[in-house]
Design a protein around this motif. Structure first.
Motif, PDB file in Angstrom:
ATOM      1  N   HIS A 101      13.002  20.366 -18.660  1.00  0.00           N
ATOM      2  CA  HIS A 101      13.916  20.588 -19.786  1.00  0.00           C
ATOM      3  C   HIS A 101      15.342  20.152 -19.491  1.00  0.00           C
ATOM      4  N   HIS A 131       7.254  21.673 -26.794  1.00  0.00           N
ATOM      5  CA  HIS A 131       8.009  21.955 -25.575  1.00  0.00           C
ATOM      6  C   HIS A 131       7.497  23.170 -24.822  1.00  0.00           C
ATOM      7  N   TYR A 169      10.023  15.696 -21.356  1.00  0.00           N
ATOM      8  CA  TYR A 169       9.010  16.535 -22.016  1.00  0.00           C
ATOM      9  C   TYR A 169       8.983  16.171 -23.490  1.00  0.00           C
ATOM     10  N   ASN A 170       7.932  16.577 -24.145  1.00  0.00           N
ATOM     11  CA  ASN A 170       7.845  16.298 -25.567  1.00  0.00           C
ATOM     12  C   ASN A 170       8.410  17.491 -26.350  1.00  0.00           C
ATOM     13  N   PRO A 171       9.532  17.306 -27.035  1.00  0.00           N
ATOM     14  CA  PRO A 171      10.157  18.438 -27.727  1.00  0.00           C
ATOM     15  C   PRO A 171       9.296  18.957 -28.886  1.00  0.00           C
ATOM     16  N   GLU A 212       9.656  12.337 -26.272  1.00  0.00           N
ATOM     17  CA  GLU A 212      10.300  12.369 -24.941  1.00  0.00           C
ATOM     18  C   GLU A 212      11.595  11.581 -24.844  1.00  0.00           C
ATOM     19  N   ALA A 214      14.415  13.650 -25.907  1.00  0.00           N
ATOM     20  CA  ALA A 214      14.239  15.079 -25.662  1.00  0.00           C
ATOM     21  C   ALA A 214      15.492  15.780 -25.144  1.00  0.00           C
ATOM     22  N   ALA A 237       5.805  22.361 -21.600  1.00  0.00           N
ATOM     23  CA  ALA A 237       6.500  21.618 -20.546  1.00  0.00           C
ATOM     24  C   ALA A 237       6.957  22.547 -19.424  1.00  0.00           C
TER      25      ALA A 237
END
Ligand code: 59J
Length: 596
Positions: A280, A272, A267-269, A158, A161, A275
């Motif tokens: 984004h 993603h 968000y956690n890429p 994150e 991100a 998410a």
């Protein structure tokens, strides 16, 4: 008379046959020789073509690092398992085993393979852990193969991100810098000729057609440590103030390098897909706010450039003023203000009166030179230019409200650049995400004006200013708060953005930082109380991380705890000197709501 074959006839026939056979032999030998000696290449090629294939040699995408070489985006090897459906379907009994090893549903797999029964290629599962893929291949199922690929991994999740974005399954950049620098980062796959046996296994490497060219690495301007601090402080401020979203940007004043850029929500890429699309957005670059009072220093700069006496006194009593048919307000009656107290108390009326004293064109020109209304050209995908209407369309009311930051919209990144420009003696540096990548600057305002504005803005964080909580012990800080109701549906909603923009240390400005927090619904919504502490905490840490020497030495020493250092200080049993922390503010925030 009996006809008898005469002996010479038989001989003749035999000879004829012999010659015919001989000619055949010669023809065959000749043809063989022709095929072997002259047409060999053609037949070799025809034969090999059935088993000789050109296969791609996969290559890695370049690594993205922070300014100190810390990896931020790396490619890790993975295996993609694929099938030749034609071949695989000759062994339908193996499908359940295969599905099990792939972790897929057997029926789904059968269906997928059957649908492509006429084809020779079908991905069964991409980007598997190499050990798991090996286990699949070990089953020895005809028509099942694996192929090396690379998958992007973002070790900081994150935290990085929005800046990095991410790649798709084919390793091409989709968002953020992964998209902006896609061609730089993408390698060129090589090619290799191989001979496969009848089951498609490679039995021989014939020759290298083209070596793989790995993608190029990219060193960002970002400092991972400052980025982390900014992420942590912004996130905790969002929680503490029950806010919707926020952004923070830190810029290196002298070079224009972006040292940190964070947003919430994040968000956690690495996963993603799960998410919300809303998370984004790199809001610092793509989203605009009506900035409110953080624009006031540029109104003051415009006034000074227009020749207004720096010692001018402006009457703001009684704290309300008619602007055309609209009434505008200050939080209190600030009485007669000079330019410093105008900024320190954040008087809307003071700023409007200054703005009304100049032409639309001049105010526009100065705002525009500082970058408002224009993209910063940072190169980030989807960057917004904000909105600053052309001056010939401004009404008198607009000139007044634009003077205190209403009726124009800006991105957090534009604000950070504008504050960095003030801190850099009026020289605007192009912003960049790339280490050492900035170009030459451009002088947009007289250095003397920039300098005197920084002096005035120091009063904002001094006791009596709107943001004493943004002050940092040991350093001279200049900054500006803003709390602006956001336009919505033609009016102004009870939704605020709380902003703090500041620079530090004033003697040799190093950092410009902007904090924007949207729709705080906690106890307070003032820029000073919501965003000011984020500035304080991040800058306090960054100054130490980057070893920026204090420029307020007396205060610096006053706060150092009197720890006994090895050899010397044993004889000192004095208490550490009293630390004087400015804690009072002249503005009673609790009264503001009632005043409205
Ligand atoms: C404000 C506005 C809205 C739009 C108003 C803040 C106007 C205005 C019409 C009411 C809170 C509030 C064009 S206040 O930023 O004055 O940051 O610590 O949103 O004035 O005319 O309940 N900021 N903010 N105004 N609008 N229109 C001050 C000030 C500022 C503070 C505090 C208290 C507003 C010091 C804002 C801060 O400087």
């Amino acid at each position: 008379m009996k006809a008898r074959a005469r002996p010479y006839d038989v001989k003749l026939r035999l000879a004829g046959l012999g010659i015919a056979l001989g000619l055949c032999a010669v023809a065959l030998v000749g043809r063989a020789a022709q095929m072997q000696l002259f047409d060999q290449d053609f037949y070799q090629h025809q034969g090999d073509a059935r088993f000789l294939r050109e296969v791609p040699i996969p290559t890695t995408r370049g690594m993205i690092t922070d300014r100190n070489g810390e990896p931020l985006a790396v490619s890790t090897p993975v295996e993609s398992v694929w099938a030749n459906p034609k071949e695989l379907l000759q062994h339908p009994d193996r499908l359940p085993d295969l599905a099990g090893a792939l972790g897929l549903d057997a029926d789904d797999l059968t269906q997928r393979v059957s649908q492509r029964s006429e084809k020779e290629f079908l991905y069964l599962r991409r980007h598997m852990n190499p050990d798991d893929a090996q286990a699949v291949i070990k089953l020895g199922i005809p028509g099942v193969y694996s192929q090396r690929e690379f998958r992007r991994y973002y070790p900081h999740g994150e935290v990085m991100a929005h800046v990095l974005g991410f790649t798709n399954i084919d390793d091409r950049g989709q968002e953020g810098l992964e998209l902006a620098f896609d061609s730089w980062l993408t390698g060129k796959p090589g090619a290799q000729k191989v001979i496969r046996d009848r089951r498609g296994r490679i039995v021989e490497n014939v020759d290298l057609v083209r070596a793989a060219e790995p993608g190029k690495d990219l060193a960002l301007s970002i400092d991972r440590r400052i980025q982390y601090l900014a992420y942590r402080e912004l996130k905790s401020a969002l929680v503490a103030n029950n806010a919707d979203s926020g952004s923070a940007v830190v810029v290196d004043v002298a070079t224009g390098e972006i040292l940190a850029m964070v947003n919430q929500p994040a968000y956690n890429p690495n996963s993603h897909e799960s998410a919300l699309p809303d998370a984004h957005r790199n809001r610092a670059v793509t989203d605009v706010i009506e900035p409110g009072s953080v624009i006031k220093p540029y109104t003051v700069a415009a006034a000074l450039e227009a020749g207004v006496n720096p010692n001018i006194i402006i009457q703001t009593s009684p704290g309300t003023m008619m602007l055309g048919k609209y009434e505008i307000h200050d939080v209190h009656d600030h009485g007669a203000v000079n330019l410093t107290t105008l900024l320190a108390t954040s008087s809307n009326i003071g700023a409007a009166k200054l703005g009304l004293g100049m032409s639309n064109e001049h105010l526009y020109d100065v705002l525009h030179r500082f970058g408002f209304g224009d993209s910063t050209h940072s190169g980030f995908p989807g960057e917004s230019s904000g909105v600053l209407a052309p001056p010939n369309t401004w009404s008198m009311v607009q000139r007044g409200t634009i003077s205190y930051g209403m009726g124009l919209s800006v991105t957090p990144l534009q604000l950070a650049q504008a504050y960095a420009t003030l801190a850099n003696g009026g020289r605007q540096m192009p912003l960049t995400f790339i280490k050492d990548g900035a170009g030459a600057g451009r002088q947009v305002i007289d250095p003397a004006i920039a300098h005197s504005l920084l002096g005035m803005l120091e009063s904002v964080v001094a006791p009596g200013g709107t943001a004493p909580n943004a002050a940092i012990t040991g350093y001279h800080v200049a900054g500006k708060t803003g709390t602006a109701r956001q336009a919505s549906g033609g009016g102004y909603a009870k939704r605020y953005v709380s902003v703090f923009a500041g620079v530090v240390p004033l003697d040799h400005p190093k950092f410009a930082m902007v904090v924007v927090i949207s729709n705080p619904r906690g106890k307070s919504y003032f820029g000073s109380l919501v965003s000011g502490p984020v500035f304080h905490n991040v800058m306090d840490g960054a100054l130490r991380l980057m070893d920026v020497p204090p420029d307020r030495i007396e205060q610096w020493y006053a706060q150092q705890p009197a720890v006994a250092t090895d050899a010397v200080a044993d004889d000192s049993d004095d208490a550490p000197p009293e630390v004087v922390v400015p804690a009072t503010t002249a503005i009673d925030h609790s009264a503001v709501g009632a005043h409205r």
